[in-house]
Design a protein around this motif. Structure first.
Motif, PDB file in Angstrom:
ATOM      1  N   PRO A  48      39.968  50.528  42.460  1.00  0.00           N
ATOM      2  CA  PRO A  48      40.136  49.624  43.610  1.00  0.00           C
ATOM      3  C   PRO A  48      41.187  48.531  43.388  1.00  0.00           C
ATOM      4  CG  PRO A  48      37.805  50.010  43.178  1.00  0.00           C
ATOM      5  CD  PRO A  48      38.563  50.577  42.011  1.00  0.00           C
ATOM      6  N   SER A  49      41.568  48.277  42.146  1.00  0.00           N
ATOM      7  CA  SER A  49      42.582  47.240  41.887  1.00  0.00           C
ATOM      8  C   SER A  49      43.930  47.591  42.512  1.00  0.00           C
ATOM      9  CB  SER A  49      42.783  47.030  40.383  1.00  0.00           C
ATOM     10  OG  SER A  49      41.570  46.836  39.732  1.00  0.00           O
ATOM     11  N   TYR A  50      44.148  48.870  42.852  1.00  0.00           N
ATOM     12  CA  TYR A  50      45.422  49.297  43.454  1.00  0.00           C
ATOM     13  C   TYR A  50      45.453  49.174  44.978  1.00  0.00           C
ATOM     14  CZ  TYR A  50      47.250  51.250  39.074  1.00  0.00           C
ATOM     15  OH  TYR A  50      47.732  51.407  37.803  1.00  0.00           O
ATOM     16  N   ASN A 218      36.863  43.419  37.884  1.00  0.00           N
ATOM     17  CA  ASN A 218      38.283  43.609  38.231  1.00  0.00           C
ATOM     18  C   ASN A 218      38.422  43.620  39.761  1.00  0.00           C
ATOM     19  OD1 ASN A 218      36.837  46.249  38.148  1.00  0.00           O
ATOM     20  ND2 ASN A 218      38.748  46.907  39.092  1.00  0.00           N
ATOM     21  N   GLY A 219      39.636  43.629  40.228  1.00  0.00           N
ATOM     22  CA  GLY A 219      39.832  43.708  41.678  1.00  0.00           C
ATOM     23  C   GLY A 219      41.288  43.584  42.051  1.00  0.00           C
ATOM     24  N   PRO A 220      41.613  43.884  43.311  1.00  0.00           N
ATOM     25  CA  PRO A 220      43.013  43.892  43.745  1.00  0.00           C
ATOM     26  C   PRO A 220      43.529  42.506  44.152  1.00  0.00           C
ATOM     27  CG  PRO A 220      41.592  44.535  45.552  1.00  0.00           C
ATOM     28  CD  PRO A 220      40.683  44.293  44.373  1.00  0.00           C
ATOM     29  N   GLY A 221      44.834  42.412  44.260  1.00  0.00           N
ATOM     30  CA  GLY A 221      45.458  41.246  44.883  1.00  0.00           C
ATOM     31  C   GLY A 221      45.466  39.990  44.033  1.00  0.00           C
ATOM     32  N   ASP A 222      45.648  38.892  44.747  1.00  0.00           N
ATOM     33  CA  ASP A 222      45.820  37.578  44.117  1.00  0.00           C
ATOM     34  C   ASP A 222      44.451  36.966  43.819  1.00  0.00           C
ATOM     35  OD1 ASP A 222      46.358  34.924  43.519  1.00  0.00           O
ATOM     36  OD2 ASP A 222      47.893  34.707  45.075  1.00  0.00           O
ATOM     37  N   ILE A 245      36.418  40.735  33.680  1.00  0.00           N
ATOM     38  CA  ILE A 245      37.442  41.727  33.305  1.00  0.00           C
ATOM     39  C   ILE A 245      38.566  41.671  34.323  1.00  0.00           C
ATOM     40  CG2 ILE A 245      37.954  44.203  33.196  1.00  0.00           C
ATOM     41  CD1 ILE A 245      35.253  44.652  31.898  1.00  0.00           C
ATOM     42  N   CYS A 246      39.788  41.532  33.819  1.00  0.00           N
ATOM     43  CA  CYS A 246      41.023  41.585  34.618  1.00  0.00           C
ATOM     44  C   CYS A 246      41.017  40.516  35.709  1.00  0.00           C
ATOM     45  CB  CYS A 246      41.273  42.990  35.139  1.00  0.00           C
ATOM     46  SG  CYS A 246      43.040  43.299  35.317  1.00  0.00           S
ATOM     47  N   LEU A 247      40.842  40.867  36.991  1.00  0.00           N
ATOM     48  CA  LEU A 247      40.734  39.815  38.005  1.00  0.00           C
ATOM     49  C   LEU A 247      39.617  38.855  37.616  1.00  0.00           C
ATOM     50  CD1 LEU A 247      41.598  39.434  41.400  1.00  0.00           C
ATOM     51  CD2 LEU A 247      39.120  39.542  41.347  1.00  0.00           C
ATOM     52  N   GLN A 287      45.664  48.808  30.897  1.00  0.00           N
ATOM     53  CA  GLN A 287      45.890  47.634  31.736  1.00  0.00           C
ATOM     54  C   GLN A 287      46.342  48.025  33.137  1.00  0.00           C
ATOM     55  OE1 GLN A 287      47.715  44.263  30.040  1.00  0.00           O
ATOM     56  NE2 GLN A 287      46.824  44.621  28.018  1.00  0.00           N
ATOM     57  N   ASN A 288      46.058  47.136  34.065  1.00  0.00           N
ATOM     58  CA  ASN A 288      46.492  47.306  35.448  1.00  0.00           C
ATOM     59  C   ASN A 288      46.435  45.953  36.124  1.00  0.00           C
ATOM     60  OD1 ASN A 288      46.827  47.779  38.138  1.00  0.00           O
ATOM     61  ND2 ASN A 288      44.814  48.736  38.428  1.00  0.00           N
ATOM     62  N   HIS A 289      47.463  45.150  35.886  1.00  0.00           N
ATOM     63  CA  HIS A 289      47.457  43.850  36.572  1.00  0.00           C
ATOM     64  C   HIS A 289      48.865  43.340  36.835  1.00  0.00           C
ATOM     65  CE1 HIS A 289      48.178  41.210  32.911  1.00  0.00           C
ATOM     66  NE2 HIS A 289      47.917  42.368  32.368  1.00  0.00           N
ATOM     67  N   GLY A 290      48.973  42.513  37.899  1.00  0.00           N
ATOM     68  CA  GLY A 290      50.250  41.946  38.289  1.00  0.00           C
ATOM     69  C   GLY A 290      50.248  40.432  38.228  1.00  0.00           C
ATOM     70  N   TYR A 291      49.062  39.862  38.006  1.00  0.00           N
ATOM     71  CA  TYR A 291      48.924  38.409  37.813  1.00  0.00           C
ATOM     72  C   TYR A 291      48.474  38.175  36.379  1.00  0.00           C
ATOM     73  CZ  TYR A 291      49.227  37.898  42.873  1.00  0.00           C
ATOM     74  OH  TYR A 291      49.667  37.915  44.176  1.00  0.00           O
ATOM     75  N   THR A 292      48.620  36.938  35.919  1.00  0.00           N
ATOM     76  CA  THR A 292      48.188  36.615  34.566  1.00  0.00           C
ATOM     77  C   THR A 292      47.718  35.165  34.520  1.00  0.00           C
ATOM     78  OG1 THR A 292      48.847  36.730  32.240  1.00  0.00           O
ATOM     79  CG2 THR A 292      50.492  35.871  33.758  1.00  0.00           C
TER      80      THR A 292
HETATM   81  N1  LIG Z   1      42.765  45.290  37.584  1.00  0.00           N
HETATM   82  C1  LIG Z   1      42.632  44.076  38.078  1.00  0.00           C
HETATM   83  O1  LIG Z   1      41.553  43.505  38.136  1.00  0.00           O
HETATM   84  C2  LIG Z   1      43.882  43.434  38.644  1.00  0.00           C
HETATM   85  C3  LIG Z   1      43.752  41.951  38.848  1.00  0.00           C
HETATM   86  C4  LIG Z   1      44.763  41.376  39.814  1.00  0.00           C
HETATM   87  N2  LIG Z   1      44.654  41.981  41.099  1.00  0.00           N
HETATM   88  C5  LIG Z   1      46.161  41.537  39.266  1.00  0.00           C
HETATM   89  O2  LIG Z   1      46.914  42.349  39.749  1.00  0.00           O
HETATM   90  O3  LIG Z   1      46.506  40.876  38.327  1.00  0.00           O
END
Ligand SMILES: NC(=O)CC[C@H](N)C(=O)O
Length: 362
Positions: A48-50, A218-222, A245-247, A287-292
């Motif tokens: 779902p993060s995508y 985890n999750g998508p977006g900002d 985790i992640c988000l 990994q799968n993220h666009g924010y940090t």
């Molecule tokens: N996999 C996620 O949880 C991604 C987190 C967040 N949406 C990001 O892109 O950084």
């Protein structure tokens, strides 16, 4: 030599329109990102993060070991479209059954190079018998930036709480911001009962549940668009052990005084090296993220860092019992170096307290 008419176009925010072969028809748009994972296409496409992104696979052949739903991470495909050098028929059939546009016979190396140089970018895709470059440009014009998807949590979260029993006495409240199924099973496999809760669950609902761990998925977006999850972290920090985790890491950091920022093109793949700051041990991570997390704030220590670019991969506060990871310890796809994270999380639980409550509840 003969001329093959194109039946697919992808319009990029850098002004280019690239021809491709259409595999699943449709028109769509999203943030164009890439993953370097060479396996795990079923897991990635159902992560779902995508949501609201268009996923490009840098590995050239996608689908070479079929499609099996036991490897899915959720009940649907989340990227708005998929791009590869070559998709097999199995994957095309699957994406067609889900109405997710797909294109291939495109120079993905060139696309990935553009994303690396210019950053993840908006794109528009048009696939079908009589589509034109203009159709793809029209989609691009409608494309929103990731942070503009303010209700993205609603698109991916459960509507009602769900209980996944692990057979033990530990109760985990998993705030579902778009949770991968493997996070749930990694916890139930260790005996925890996992209460999967809507992303906008209230403080009083969590109080009523009396969980042993509050876990942000985890999750998508900002992460800025998951304010209620951050409110929960603020409310329960110090009261209940907290994991993310992640988000989830990003939300925890924001709740405890830290900040997040968008990366140029993010980390997506299954071979991201991460070093433990204290021990110097390096693990390979998914990994799968666009924010940090830009600044962890005063309450959190950075315990792990990305070897390539030094970004924060693990945060902790031992007194408050808070522990988070930017990568995906549950793997799926990817290496299993980091599954121990779930033992660490459940290790924060005061078992005497849990036992006492279980007895009192009987
Ligand atoms: N996999 C996620 O949880 C991604 C987190 C967040 N949406 C990001 O892109 O950084």
């Amino acid at each position: 030599m003969f001329l093959v008419m194109s039946d697919a176009y992808i319009a990029l925010a850098d002004g280019r329109v690239v021809e491709a072969r259409g595999r699943v028809p449709g028109r769509t748009r999203g943030e164009l990102v890439f993953t370097t994972a060479y396996t795990g296409y079923e897991e990635s496409l159902t992560d779902p993060s995508y949501e609201e992104q268009v996923l490009t696979f840098s590995y050239p052949l996608i689908g070479n070991y079929g499609v099996r739903d036991e490897r899915f991470e959720s009940d649907r495909v989340h990227p708005r479209a998929a791009v590869a050098r070559e998709f097999t028929e199995d994957v095309v059939e699957w994406l067609a059954s889900e109405d997710v546009p797909a294109i291939d016979h495109i120079d993905t190396r060139d696309l990935v190079t553009s994303i690396r140089e210019e950053g993840a970018m908006k794109c528009g895709i048009a696939v079908g018998d009589d589509v034109t470059p203009e159709d793809a440009r029209e989609e691009l014009a409608k494309c929103k930036g990731m942070s503009e998807h303010v209700d993205i949590g609603k698109q991916v979260s459960v509507d009602e709480p769900e209980l996944h029993e692990g057979g033990g006495v530990t109760d985990v409240a998993l705030v579902d911001c778009g949770a991968k199924g493997s996070i749930v099973s990694s916890l139930t496999d260790r005996g925890a009962n996992v209460h999967v809760l809507p992303y906008d669950t209230s403080v009083s609902d969590i109080e009523a549940l009396e969980p042993d761990v509050l876990f942000i998925s985890n999750g998508p977006g900002d992460p800025a668009n998951f304010e209620q999850a951050a409110t929960l972290v603020e409310a329960f920090a110090g009261e209940v052990p907290i994991a993310g985790i992640c988000l989830g890491q990003q939300v925890v950091a924001r709740a405890l005084g830290g900040t997040t920022e968008k990366m140029a093109f993010g980390h997506r793949g299954v071979n991201q090296p991460v070093i433990d700051v204290e021990t110097g041990k390096v693990v390979m991570t998914t990994q799968n993220h666009g924010y940090t997390v830009a600044e962890p704030g005063d309450q959190l220590d950075v315990t792990q860092r990305n070897v390539n670019d030094d970004t924060a991969e693990g945060l902790a506060n031992d007194e408050l019992n808070v522990i988070t990871r930017q990568y995906h310890p549950e793997a799926n796809p990817g290496p299993h170096d980091t599954l121990g994270f779930f033992d660490e999380v459940l290790g924060m639980v005061d078992h005497d307290d849990t036992q006492r409550r279980a007895v009192a509840d009987d």
